[in-house]
Enzyme design. Structure first.
Site, PDB file in Angstrom:
ATOM      1  N   PRO A 122       0.820  -1.218   0.000  1.00 20.87           N
ATOM      2  CA  PRO A 122       0.000   0.000   0.000  1.00 20.87           C
ATOM      3  C   PRO A 122       0.853   1.268   0.000  1.00 20.87           C
ATOM      4  CG  PRO A 122      -0.098  -1.098   2.146  1.00 20.87           C
ATOM      5  CD  PRO A 122       0.651  -2.007   1.220  1.00 20.87           C
TER       6      PRO A 122
ATOM      7  N   GLU B 283       2.440  -7.658   8.803  1.00 22.82           N
ATOM      8  CA  GLU B 283       2.747  -6.213   8.836  1.00 22.82           C
ATOM      9  C   GLU B 283       3.466  -5.752   7.573  1.00 22.82           C
ATOM     10  OE1 GLU B 283       1.832  -3.633  10.696  1.00 22.82           O
ATOM     11  OE2 GLU B 283       0.548  -5.157  11.587  1.00 22.82           O
TER      12      GLU B 283
ATOM     13  N   ARG C   3      -3.970  -8.369 -20.479  1.00 21.60           N
ATOM     14  CA  ARG C   3      -4.904  -8.061 -21.568  1.00 21.60           C
ATOM     15  C   ARG C   3      -4.365  -7.005 -22.536  1.00 21.60           C
ATOM     16  NH1 ARG C   3      -8.633  -4.261 -20.837  1.00 21.60           N
ATOM     17  NH2 ARG C   3     -10.364  -5.585 -21.467  1.00 21.60           N
TER      18      ARG C   3
ATOM     19  N   ASP D  64     -11.394   1.152 -24.184  1.00 23.64           N
ATOM     20  CA  ASP D  64     -11.607   0.999 -22.742  1.00 23.64           C
ATOM     21  C   ASP D  64     -11.395   2.318 -22.008  1.00 23.64           C
ATOM     22  OD1 ASP D  64     -12.232  -1.645 -22.740  1.00 23.64           O
ATOM     23  OD2 ASP D  64     -10.268  -2.346 -22.064  1.00 23.64           O
TER      24      ASP D  64
END
Ligand code: SAM
Length: 233
Positions: free
Chosen positions: A87, A114, A151, A166
């Site tokens: 993150p 963690e 893709r 897209d």
């Protein structure tokens, strides 16, 4: 392309990779994916991969040896592009998927607990986050990266599955889609889409893409307008 996924939860990853476009690419041998349980590379006789943090605090930290041993056991790991899912990484976007799709070999590391001993980061090329929230592990994040990257490799999608229109591919959200029936509970398909006039359909789609980007993603819209101005459009 070859992709190696390093994880301590291989069963969270493997079944998904056998499905849909990614599964088909693997079946057609356009893509090779290895899911490696780095627990197997732990020097500890109980195959432990984590330990308590130096300095104290809650949670467990992934140890450096199992990860680096597993990494070094991968054929051609030195030349591969090595990514850590975290993150704390660069926020992932379509442009990253496009960039990653040009590599011949990706190695993706999934964390847990963690997170990682900080020294692991020195062995990888970049850190990627799939959004400003915290998942329990990197497996779902790695799948997001694989799904979105594969893709875009030329020859993976067939003509009917083209990604050119897209959302995000030209900096805008995609236009709305309709299929049969022509009317459902009083809601009609826009006439222009049934007109057979290709130029009118293209214009309508462009206008709708701009409208929806402006209302739903003013940030993208502003960036798009700026780029258009820069290119004199
Ligand atoms: N303590 C870490 C922190 O605050 O930055 C979070 C660790 S998280 C519980 C465990 C693992 O899940 C991470 O090491 C990473 O591999 C994965 N992960 C969690 N959220 C993620 C995200 N938004 N993007 C990518 N990976 C994520």
């Amino acid at each position: 392309m070859r992709i190696d996924v390093l994880t301590i939860f291989p069963d969270m990853v493997k079944p998904v990779l056998g499905q849909s476009i990614v599964g088909r690419a693997v079946y057609e041998k356009k893509l090779t994916i290895h899911v490696i349980d780095f627990r197997e590379y732990s020097p500890n006789k109980h195959k432990k991969v984590d330990d308590t943090p130096y300095g104290g605090g809650a949670g467990m930290v992934l140890r450096v040896e199992p990860v680096i041993n597993a990494l070094r056991a991968i054929d051609g790991y030195e030349k591969a592009h090595k990514v850590i899912m975290t993150p704390q990484g660069k926020p992932y976007a379509q442009t990253d998927a496009a960039r990653l799709s040009t590599h011949d070999h990706l190695i993706i590391l999934c964390g847990h607990y963690e997170g990682f001993d900080e020294r692991i980061h020195a062995y990888f090329d970049e850190e990627i986050s799939i959004g400003d929230y915290v998942l329990t592990g990197g497996e779902v994040a790695a799948l997001v990266l694989i799904e979105s990257t594969v893709r875009l490799i030329p020859g993976i999608l067939n003509k009917d599955e083209s990604h050119q229109d897209d959302s995000f591919s030209d900096g805008l959200l995609e236009y709305p889609h309709y299929t049969r029936p022509r009317e459902f509970e009083g809601k009609r398909v826009p006439e222009v889409l049934m007109s057979g006039n290709h130029q009118a359909i293209e214009n309508w789609r462009r206008t709708e893409a701009l409208k929806r980007t402006k209302t739903r993603r003013p940030d993208l819209y502003a960036r798009h307008q700026k780029a258009q101005k820069k290119h004199g459009k």
